[in-house]
Motif scaffolding. Structure first.
Motif, PDB file in Angstrom:
ATOM      1  N   THR A   1      14.542   1.585  69.831  1.00  0.00           N
ATOM      2  CA  THR A   1      14.047   0.256  70.946  1.00  0.00           C
ATOM      3  C   THR A   1      12.667   0.154  70.854  1.00  0.00           C
ATOM      4  O   THR A   1      11.914  -0.817  71.054  1.00  0.00           O
TER       5      THR A   1
ATOM      6  N   PHE B   1      11.084  -4.155  61.027  1.00  0.00           N
ATOM      7  CA  PHE B   1      10.560  -4.678  62.214  1.00  0.00           C
ATOM      8  C   PHE B   1       9.184  -4.467  62.320  1.00  0.00           C
ATOM      9  O   PHE B   1       8.275  -5.219  62.978  1.00  0.00           O
TER      10      PHE B   1
ATOM     11  N   PRO C   1      13.148 -10.141  62.361  1.00  0.00           N
ATOM     12  CA  PRO C   1      13.564 -10.835  63.377  1.00  0.00           C
ATOM     13  C   PRO C   1      12.787 -12.378  63.346  1.00  0.00           C
ATOM     14  O   PRO C   1      13.243 -13.248  63.522  1.00  0.00           O
TER      15      PRO C   1
ATOM     16  N   ARG D   1      18.850  -3.720  68.324  1.00  0.00           N
ATOM     17  CA  ARG D   1      17.259  -3.708  68.173  1.00  0.00           C
ATOM     18  C   ARG D   1      17.159  -5.181  67.760  1.00  0.00           C
ATOM     19  O   ARG D   1      16.211  -5.930  68.002  1.00  0.00           O
TER      20      ARG D   1
ATOM     21  N   ASN E   1      17.717  -7.798  70.394  1.00  0.00           N
ATOM     22  CA  ASN E   1      16.947  -8.071  71.240  1.00  0.00           C
ATOM     23  C   ASN E   1      15.565  -8.726  70.822  1.00  0.00           C
ATOM     24  O   ASN E   1      14.846  -9.463  71.789  1.00  0.00           O
ATOM     25  N   SER E   2      15.106  -8.286  69.667  1.00  0.00           N
ATOM     26  CA  SER E   2      13.919  -8.824  68.978  1.00  0.00           C
ATOM     27  C   SER E   2      14.275 -10.298  69.033  1.00  0.00           C
ATOM     28  O   SER E   2      13.148 -11.013  69.359  1.00  0.00           O
TER      29      SER E   2
ATOM     30  N   LYS F   1      13.981 -12.100  72.383  1.00  0.00           N
ATOM     31  CA  LYS F   1      12.767 -12.307  73.014  1.00  0.00           C
ATOM     32  C   LYS F   1      12.005 -13.374  72.280  1.00  0.00           C
ATOM     33  O   LYS F   1      11.195 -14.174  72.959  1.00  0.00           O
TER      34      LYS F   1
END
Length: 428
Positions: free
Chosen positions: A246, A293, A307, A344, A347-348, A351
């Motif tokens: 994370t 990422f 993302p 992961r 969540n990305s 956000k």
């Protein structure tokens, strides 16, 4: 017996691996590396002779026949690599580069692995969303001319991934498919079974790049890996030990505090000598998948994270489809199988969406908060062969046989019929 009474054969040929099996099964019968080992010693010897000598015509003919017959595929080809056998990968970056080699691969798959008569089964083949219409015609020509199949359906892998139905209790064939294999990864928006080609995005980092990055980190740290087994060792380390974290900074701190807990030991034997060797696996465990990422740690030419690319894909789609697309982000391919990868990613993306909504609300001075956007990334143990499983589901439906291109259609209209395949309107 009527071929429609037999289960259809499902071929999902990828850059790294091919999945083979029959419709109605929950998993492929075989998962093989998409590679062909050919014994080209006959042709090499032939080149050393005087090809202009007409007296050698029989030797030339026999050499060509033997070269065509002596080949193997998958793991068997990898174990025979070197010496008189040369390896050929027919698919690179999700595109077929050598149709003769792919035909050999299909031949072995049908007769030596699935052990079936192609004239008694309908076939479902998968292809990439970026496949050209000409490639679909080649598929049809080989299947109808060489193997004389009674019926053929060519489906886009992204559509089949949604058809697998593991992302929602009742799939409506709408979602974003994030397909990461050994070839060129694609982020594909699908609405009601139709791919929105103008919004499709390509991601230049694949599962094979993770393997290269893990190997690079191990070599820079001074781990002694046999050169002839380096890529295979890195691949096994990636599949067994890598995971998504994370927070990369916190993960470094966690490893530094308890090295003994997080460092893993890989043991192997050198292929040529059989001498045992071992490799310590540390930061590589979470740094490998991190390139999705933070791609700049691996390639400075591309800095857009996965993302962000998914968000751009959805934002470029029609406005009335965006909420449904965010709600059903579906993972496919072996490159998405890392532990906690879906968390992961979810969540990305969440956000990014929430930050945009907050920024727009503040900019416009709105007193009422907009309705939040639901972001869901679906994960399932079958996502490594999601397209094949979706093909198994689709080919089990009664509508499948009516939607296939038949041998009679091919003889009447030619290979152009394979350019498109109808979508099952009554599938769900």
């Amino acid at each position: 017996m009527d071929p429609t009474c037999r289960p259809a054969v499902i071929f999902d040929n990828g850059t790294g691996y091919s999945k083979l099996g029959f419709a109605g099964n929950s998993e492929p019968s075989f998962i093989l590396p998409t590679v062909v080992g050919v014994n080209d010693s006959f042709l090499k010897n032939l080149r050393q002779t005087d090809a202009s000598d007409n007296s050698n015509w029989l030797a030339q003919y026999n050499a060509g026949v033997m070269a065509d017959l002596d080949f193997m595929i998958g793991d068997e080809a990898l174990t025979r690599s070197g010496g008189i056998y040369s390896l050929d990968r027919p698919i690179r970056n999700s595109q077929v580069e050598n149709w003769d080699t792919l035909e050999k691969f299909w031949q072995q798959s049908i007769y030596n692995y699935l052990r079936c008569d192609p004239e008694e089964h309908y076939f479902l083949l998968t292809d990439s969303p970026v496949t050209t219409p000409e490639s679909r015609e080649y598929m049809g020509e080989i299947m109808f001319e060489t193997f004389n199949v009674p019926g053929l359906y060519i489906a886009v892998q992204s559509m089949l991934t949604l058809a697998a139905g593991y992302s929602t209790p009742k799939s409506d064939m709408t979602g974003v498919v994030v397909d990461i294999g050994d070839g060129a990864p694609q982020v594909v928006p699908v609405v009601n079974g139709y791919v929105i080609g103008s919004s499709m995005k390509s991601f230049p980092i694949s599962g094979n790049d993770v393997t290269h990055f893990v190997l690079q980190l191990l070599q820079e740290r001074g781990e002694l890996i046999p050169p002839e087994d380096s890529m295979e060792t890195a691949r096994k380390i990636k599949e067994l030990y890598c995971y998504s974290c994370t927070d990369i900074v916190k993960e470094f701190e966690r490893h530094d505090k308890k090295l003994d807990k997080y460092i893993k030991l890989w043991s192997g034997r050198k292929p040529r000598t059989g001498v045992p060797y071992s490799v310590d696996v540390g930061y590589e465990r979470f740094l490998g998948p991190e390139i999705f990422f933070n791609p700049e740690i691996y390639c400075t030419d591309f800095t857009t994270a996965l993302p962000d690319l998914i968000d751009k894909c959805v934002q470029s789609s029609p406005i009335d489809t965006r909420r449904a697309l965010y709600k059903n982000i579906v993972l496919a391919g072996g490159g998405t199988m890392f532990k906690d990868f879906y968390k992961r990613l979810q969540n990305s993306v969440k956000k990014i969406v929430d930050d945009r909504i907050a920024a727009n609300t503040a900019r416009l001075g709105l007193d009422v908060k907009p309705q939040p956007v639901e972001v869901n990334v679906a994960s399932n143990p079958i996502q490594g062969y999601a397209a094949w499983f979706g093909g198994s589901v689709v080919a089990s439906l009664p509508e499948f046989y009516d939607s296939c291109h038949t041998k009679e259609d091919y003889e009447e209209h030619g290979a152009s019929i394979c350019r498109t395949s109808p979508i099952f309107k009554g599938m769900y």
